[in-house]
Write a protein that holds these residues in place. Structure first.
Motif, PDB file in Angstrom:
ATOM      1  N   HIS A 141      59.194  14.860 -17.087  1.00  0.00           N
ATOM      2  CA  HIS A 141      59.411  14.054 -18.301  1.00  0.00           C
ATOM      3  C   HIS A 141      60.587  13.094 -18.090  1.00  0.00           C
ATOM      4  O   HIS A 141      60.526  11.927 -18.473  1.00  0.00           O
TER       5      HIS A 141
ATOM      6  N   VAL B 241      51.702  14.143 -16.167  1.00  0.00           N
ATOM      7  CA  VAL B 241      52.959  13.407 -16.388  1.00  0.00           C
ATOM      8  C   VAL B 241      53.285  12.586 -15.135  1.00  0.00           C
ATOM      9  O   VAL B 241      53.696  11.415 -15.206  1.00  0.00           O
TER      10      VAL B 241
ATOM     11  N   THR C  93      56.217  12.536 -23.740  1.00  0.00           N
ATOM     12  CA  THR C  93      57.450  13.331 -23.613  1.00  0.00           C
ATOM     13  C   THR C  93      57.908  13.936 -24.939  1.00  0.00           C
ATOM     14  O   THR C  93      58.946  14.599 -24.992  1.00  0.00           O
TER      15      THR C  93
END
Ligand code: SF4
Length: 520
Positions: A34, A79, A68
């Motif tokens: 993230h 991600v 996120t």
């Protein structure tokens, strides 16, 4: 990776930060991804400055930030894929300095606090912008605000400059929420008051949760005439109020309560569960095979439905519903206070439609005070404050509510004042614009400003969409907000002092004490 740092939500470990694993279930590897994705988006925004960016890049920025947000995406590969796309688009734009993800949450405590507030607000606004975007509504100013905000997160600023950027973002989010309101109401009509049953009828059914009304609409289309009923869960409840959604006969009611009860409510459920946005809790093995995710939502091992050529095919969910078959008999469920029915759909159009009655009731003294008791629900103790608060409000007061914190009290029957229900559910957190418009209209009718109205905001926060709504309220100059169940860990003592001095923001205490202070 064994270490992480994340303090973006209300349930953060020890009220300071998750460092060895997220209380939400986020693993250090995902937290690291993230941060890397955020850094890649900052790099992209730097490279895009002053250049034209196309729809696909704008979507990447919105999706990247939304990914996120707490309880949205736990899948490191998804991600990572977004991060790589952001890096590759950045290169196409040309040269720009990379941002080091290790610096995101390090440095002077107040600067980290202000930078985090801006970043978390951006994450929240991106979620709202995305919901409007999927319905074909974009505001270039709002989209550009995401790029500008990302660049600002990656720069040094004085405290005054940070505060000004944060207030500017709050103002921008008002435009974003207006856009989403327009997207929802122009697509599905203005919500109308609607009673929502908590009974699940026998036979196959699908539970849909999250905020994405377009996914619900598509699911309703694809289940037409198939003998499968649809039940909302959590934040999807307000969908029942929209004329273009409630017209589908298979949209039967609401199953369960707020997101933090998923593991209990989905255990042994003989139906698939469809997650359109947050909040996704790590699923138990007893029901993980019945889960389907879409859009930005992700969790390793869960089935994900992607868009192909602008369409989503929900046949796998439908097949699962038939396979699981539902219950053999109707089952009546209740809310947390034992009620069997809830009412939603009191969005701005409906409330403004009875504005004359409301204004007369205030003038005659029949309504003495309004409370907006809204925001997120969550798992930590202390949230029964909101149930108790509503139960203890005097009979001559009206409660406006929105977002999933309302599950603490939305099955209570607290009566009416002159035909107006005392509890008015205005919708999802996505519908905060409705509440703001009602407050502004009331202030206009009484020829005063919002702070002079007999109105108190008693908010519960959990994740970053609540953060950006709070910033919008502050940017509108709204004071005396009660916030709980705890204050954000990312707000440093010095930043809190600024908020208290400027806006008189207060932590909740007890319902009795707070009501006494508010009502005198
Ligand atoms: Fe912890 Fe919340 Fe971050 Fe999850 S999102 S890691 S619970 S602070």
């Amino acid at each position: 990776m064994t270490e992480m740092f994340c303090f973006q939500c209300e349930q953060t470990a020890k009220g300071t930060g998750c460092t060895i694993g997220g209380v939400c279930g986020k693993k250090p590897e995902v937290a690291g991804k993230h941060d890397e994705l955020t850094a890649a988006l900052i790099g992209l925004a730097r490279a895009a400055e002053g250049k034209n960016h196309n729809k696909s890049t704008d979507e990447l920025v919105m999706q990247g930030l939304f990914t996120t947000v707490t309880n949205v995406n736990f899948d490191p590969s998804r991600v990572d894929e977004l991060k790589k796309r952001a890096e590759s688009v950045k290169i196409k734009f040309g040269d720009a300095k990379d941002f080091d993800p290790a610096t995101l949450f390090h440095g002077n405590q107040d600067v980290v606090s202000l930078r985090s507030t801006l970043l978390f607000g951006l994450r929240g606004m991106a979620a709202y912008a995305w919901h409007a975007h999927v319905l074909g509504k974009d505001n270039p100013e709002v989209t550009e605000g995401l790029y500008k905000g990302l660049r600002a997160v990656g720069q040094d600023h004085s405290v005054e400059e940070w505060l000004s950027l944060i207030m500017e973002l709050g103002q921008m989010n008002l435009k974003c929420m207006a856009l989403l309101d327009e997207a929802n109401t122009s697509t599905y009509g203005h919500p109308v008051p609607t009673k929502v049953s908590m009974k699940v009828e026998k036979g196959p059914f699908i539970v849909i949760t999250g905020h994405d009304l377009l996914d619900l609409k598509e699911l309703l289309e694809q289940t037409k005439g198939k003998g499968i009923n649809i039940y909302t869960h959590g934040e999807m409840l307000p969908a029942h109020g929209y004329p273009e959604l409630k017209k589908y006969p298979q949209l039967k009611g609401n199953y369960g309560t707020a997101w933090q009860n998923q593991q209990k409510e989905f255990n042994d459920l003989p139906a698939p569960i469809f997650y359109t946005t947050n909040c996704l809790m790590p699923p138990k093995s007893t029901y993980s095979d019945n889960i389907f995710t879409t859009s930005v939502v992700g969790y390793p091992g869960l089935k994900h439905i992607s868009e192909k050529d602008g369409e989503k095919d929900f046949s796998a969910i439908i097949k699962k519903a038939i396979e699981l078959g539902g219950w053999k008999e109707d089952k009546q469920f209740t809310g947390i206070n034992g009620g069997t029915e809830m009412t939603t759909g009191f969005a701005r159009n409906t409330v403004m439609g009875v504005a004359d009655t409301v204004i007369s009731a205030v003038k005659s003294g029949a309504i003495k005070h309004f409370f907006l008791v809204g925001g997120c629900d969550g798992a930590k103790p202390g949230r029964n404050y909101y149930t108790d608060f509503v139960k203890k409000t005097p009979a001559d007061t009206v409660i406006l509510t929105l977002a999933c914190g309302k599950y603490r009290f939305n099955d209570l029957n607290i009566g009416e004042i002159g035909g107006i229900p005392r509890l008015l559910d205005m919708g999802q957190c996505n519908d905060a614009y409705s509440a703001i418009q009602v407050a502004i209209a009331l202030a206009g009718a009484f020829n005063c400003n919002v702070n002079e109205l007999p109105l108190t905001l008693v908010l519960s926060w959990y994740e970053q969409k609540a953060v950006i709504i709070l910033l919008t309220l502050l940017s509108l100059g709204i004071k005396n907000i009660y916030l709980g169940p705890t204050l954000p860990a990312f707000i440093s003592p010095n930043v809190l002092k600024v908020l208290v001095d400027k806006f008189n923001i207060k932590p909740i205490s007890t319902p009795e004490a707070d009501l006494k202070t508010i009502l005198g």
